[in-house]
Design a protein around this motif. Structure first.
Motif, PDB file in Angstrom:
ATOM      1  N   PRO B 182      -1.767   3.788   3.213  1.00 26.53           N
ATOM      2  CA  PRO B 182      -0.572   3.412   2.437  1.00 26.53           C
ATOM      3  C   PRO B 182      -0.468   1.911   2.185  1.00 26.53           C
ATOM      4  N   VAL B 183      -0.856   1.117   3.178  1.00 25.82           N
ATOM      5  CA  VAL B 183      -0.703  -0.332   3.000  1.00 25.82           C
ATOM      6  C   VAL B 183      -1.645  -0.817   1.906  1.00 25.82           C
ATOM      7  N   SER B 186      -0.386   0.230  -1.438  1.00 24.84           N
ATOM      8  CA  SER B 186       0.805  -0.477  -1.905  1.00 24.84           C
ATOM      9  C   SER B 186       0.451  -1.797  -2.587  1.00 24.84           C
ATOM     10  N   ARG B 187      -0.833  -2.190  -2.536  1.00 24.37           N
ATOM     11  CA  ARG B 187      -1.209  -3.397  -3.294  1.00 24.37           C
ATOM     12  C   ARG B 187      -1.168  -3.105  -4.788  1.00 24.37           C
ATOM     13  N   VAL B 188      -1.395  -1.836  -5.143  1.00 25.70           N
ATOM     14  CA  VAL B 188      -1.350  -1.490  -6.569  1.00 25.70           C
ATOM     15  C   VAL B 188      -0.200  -0.552  -6.920  1.00 25.70           C
ATOM     16  N   LEU B 189       0.198   0.292  -5.969  1.00 22.91           N
ATOM     17  CA  LEU B 189       1.210   1.301  -6.285  1.00 22.91           C
ATOM     18  C   LEU B 189       2.540   0.953  -5.626  1.00 22.91           C
ATOM     19  N   PRO B 190       3.656   1.288  -6.303  1.00 22.25           N
ATOM     20  CA  PRO B 190       4.957   1.113  -5.650  1.00 22.25           C
ATOM     21  C   PRO B 190       5.131   2.145  -4.540  1.00 22.25           C
ATOM     22  N   GLY B 191       5.955   1.807  -3.551  1.00 17.62           N
ATOM     23  CA  GLY B 191       6.111   2.651  -2.369  1.00 17.62           C
ATOM     24  C   GLY B 191       6.591   4.058  -2.671  1.00 17.62           C
ATOM     25  N   TRP B 192       7.353   4.228  -3.764  1.00 14.12           N
ATOM     26  CA  TRP B 192       7.837   5.601  -4.042  1.00 14.12           C
ATOM     27  C   TRP B 192       6.694   6.529  -4.406  1.00 14.12           C
ATOM     28  N   PHE B 194       4.276   7.005  -2.483  1.00 18.47           N
ATOM     29  CA  PHE B 194       3.981   7.715  -1.227  1.00 18.47           C
ATOM     30  C   PHE B 194       4.784   9.018  -1.186  1.00 18.47           C
ATOM     31  N   ASN B 195       6.044   8.924  -1.658  1.00 18.86           N
ATOM     32  CA  ASN B 195       6.880  10.124  -1.721  1.00 18.86           C
ATOM     33  C   ASN B 195       6.255  11.145  -2.652  1.00 18.86           C
ATOM     34  N   VAL B 196       5.862  10.660  -3.845  1.00 20.55           N
ATOM     35  CA  VAL B 196       5.263  11.555  -4.833  1.00 20.55           C
ATOM     36  C   VAL B 196       3.956  12.118  -4.276  1.00 20.55           C
TER      37      VAL B 196
END
Lengths: 326, 304
Positions: B182-183, B186-192, B194-196
């Motif tokens: 996840p970390v 998160s350099r490229v993707l927004p944290g939400w 992770f939910n998706v």
């Protein structure tokens, strides 16, 4: 000589008999006890006060009891021995005593020998015990933080600054005090997996929807499974010092999220903390992507299973009717 | 052994297959002669997908159905949350590698070795116009209003399975990697995301598990005529008579062009059959056991 001996023996028997009769006197009434203990200035030879406030006792929840109901050894001989046993609350409150006995407090007191560890009287009082519904009682809900804080002063200081104490002060019904999360008598260690997982369910007794949304996450599912390597409520929100997210000092405030998530996810950045720890796919305002993903799979899954379920059923039916090689 | 592989052709039974088979000399319709169907890499791919899919299901289901009574039990079987996670990620990596290798192999055969017929044509996995016609005919046959469709090398339901696995592996693999790292993600993707990712991973898993352990098991193995399992994917060959009955169009094409002669192989040895049966039985049993656990959990959830 024989006669004199006989008379002596008879006298000895009489004296012995009356002495025996004297050693089991009728148990003293409360007035008998108060003859000494009713004096407000009465002290033991070592200077410790032994006074009992008769008025307070009479109005206490135990007012109808006799002194010897709790202090049984005070009734066996008179004057009673200097050192009496601790009142045996468990002789009536058997269930509660059992819970206490298995608790962290009893362990500290009885096994670890911690002199400050509490027994019944430290929280409930002695001769002034009042029902927990009585506002003057030490164990009345609103007064519980102060009672626990007598020892756990540092914890109560944090608690007093948090949302839960504010809710109690505001008069919110069922706003939690110490015992709601930690239990009353069966207080356990808080560093065990069992406790960490159970307290999440406790949060859910008030925050049902929040815990339900937490259960949709990886954190929520792993903890529900009974493993505690991942974050549960208190890991992000704090325990005693829970503050609303709008408060910059809160662990879940925008300003501190990177730090809070970073305790488990080193390297977490501003993008990382856009994660929703309480997702709700049917709430569009919490995230459009989740809402659309939910919609999509609600069509795709029943669609696939519906079509191919029917396809398989019809296939079975047709081959059973016409034979396998038709 | 299915009846199709042992019995001589039933005279006059399949009306649809009759024109092609009637014209052929009887020797060609020898049920004891076999035709090669799945080459070694394909069979290996099926076993790898099957093994990893079962492993991924068994280690993922405790989280997907974390409130089911068996969830913790199943996780504990793999050494708890930590062990199950480790097994899950290992199998996931193997499956991803296998599927990536397969896609690379297909592209290599098509563009480097210039093989024809992989991306288009009667033997291609790519849906053809004929598949729509086959589906329509199959539905008509279900309704008793026509003959069975004359299937080519891959039937439309087989193509659906294939593309579902390919699409599912790509999607779940991507989502799985996001959840694994996840970390880094998160350099490229927004944290939400992770939910998706978790939602999609779980929803796609429900779809895949249900589809493979019910629909694929039925279509490929358990349906009358195949029961208890189709051995072709394990032994690599299919009895000539079975090919004629199951895939009339392919049989006609192979016979017409004479390509069938190059595909003739001896029937599988007893050892190969035994090996296939053991692997197949294990897969079917474990898969059915897992789907029963899910039925139990879902039924319990509905009852509550």
């Amino acid at each position: 000589m024989r006669i004199r001996l006989g008379l002596f023996a008879m006298a000895a028997c009489l004296i012995a008999g009356s002495a025996a009769a004297q050693s089991v006197p009728a148990p003293p009434g409360n007035d008998d006890c108060l003859a000494c203990h009713g004096d407000a200035d009465s002290k033991r030879p070592d200077g410790r006060p032994i006074a009992v406030d008769a008025k307070r006792f009479d109005t206490s929840i135990h007012g109808a009891l006799g002194c010897v109901d709790c202090h049984a050894d005070a009734g066996r001989e008179r004057p009673h021995p200097d050192k009496l046993a601790t009142a045996a609350c468990g002789s009536c409150h058997e269930d509660v005593a059992g819970k206490y006995h298995d608790s962290m407090h009893a362990w500290a007191k009885e096994k670890a020998g911690l002199v400050g560890a509490p027994a019944c009287a430290d929280c409930h009082g002695k001769h002034d015990i009042a029902a927990k519904s009585d506002k003057t009682s030490r164990v009345y809900r609103d007064r519980i933080p102060a009672t626990c804080g007598a020892c756990h002063a540092g914890v109560v200081e944090k608690y007093d600054a948090g949302v839960h104490a504010a809710a109690v002060k505001h008069g919110t019904a069922n706003a939690p005090v110490c015992i709601d999360c930690h239990n009353t008598h069966a207080i356990t260690r808080t560093d065990t997996d069992k406790w960490r997982l159970a307290v999440t369910a406790e949060c859910g007794t008030c925050h049902a929807k929040v815990v339900a949304s937490f259960r949709r996450t990886f954190h929520g599912k792993v903890t529900e499974l009974g493993f505690s390597r991942v974050a549960a409520c208190a890991d992000c929100h704090g325990a005693h010092d829970i503050l609303p997210a709008a408060n910059a000092a809160s662990k879940v405030s925008k300003a501190r999220l990177v730090e809070t998530c970073g305790t488990c996810h080193p390297g977490a950045n501003e993008k990382f903390v856009q994660y929703d720890p309480h997702p709700n796919p049917s709430d569009y305002s919490r995230g459009a992507a989740m809402w659309w993903a939910n919609r999509f799979y609600w069509l795709l899954i029943p669609g696939c299973f519906g079509f191919f379920g029917l396809h398989s059923a019809l296939w079975y039916w047709r081959t059973k009717r016409d034979g396998e090689r038709s | 052994m299915t009846s199709a592989t042992l019995q001589p052709p039933v005279p006059g039974a399949p009306a649809a297959a009759a024109p092609d088979t009637a014209a052929l000399p009887p020797a060609i319709i020898d049920d004891h002669a076999h035709v090669a169907r799945f080459d070694r890499p394909t069979r290996l791919l099926h076993v790898v997908v099957m093994t990893t899919f079962l492993g991924l299901s068994a280690t993922g289901m405790p989280l997907l159905f974390s409130d089911a009574w068996w969830a913790r039990l199943l996780a504990t079987l793999f050494g708890g949350f930590h062990g199950a996670g480790l097994v899950h990620r290992t199998f996931g990596a193997v499956l991803l590698a296998a599927v990536a290798g397969h896609v690379g192999h297909v592209l290599y055969r098509t563009f480097v070795r210039r093989e024809k017929g992989l991306l288009w044509g009667p033997t291609s996995m790519v849906p053809q116009p004929k598949d729509a016609v086959d589906l329509y005919m199959q539905l008509k046959w279900f309704a008793g209003r026509g003959p069975r469709p004359r299937i080519e090398h891959f039937a439309y339901w087989e193509k659906f399975d294939y593309w579902a696995v390919l699409w599912g592996t790509a999607l779940m693999g991507a989502a799985g990697l996001v959840l694994w790292f996840p970390v880094a993600a998160s350099r490229v993707l927004p944290g939400w995301m992770f939910n998706v990712a978790l939602f999609v991973h779980g929803a796609e898993a429900s779809l895949a598990i249900g589809f493979i352990f019910v629909v694929h098991f039925f279509n490929g193995h358990l349906r009358p005529g195949k029961f208890p399992m189709d051995m072709a994917i394990f032994t690599g060959s299919v009895a000539t008579g079975e090919l004629r009955d199951e895939r009339a169009a392919e049989f006609a094409r192979l016979s017409r062009t004479g390509a069938i002669d190059a595909l003739r192989v001896p029937p599988p040895t007893a050892a190969a059959l035994r090996r296939g049966r053991i692997v197949g039985t294990l897969g079917l049993t474990l898969g059915i056991a897992l789907i029963l656990l899910i039925f139990y959990a879902v039924a319990g959830g509905l009852a509550l």
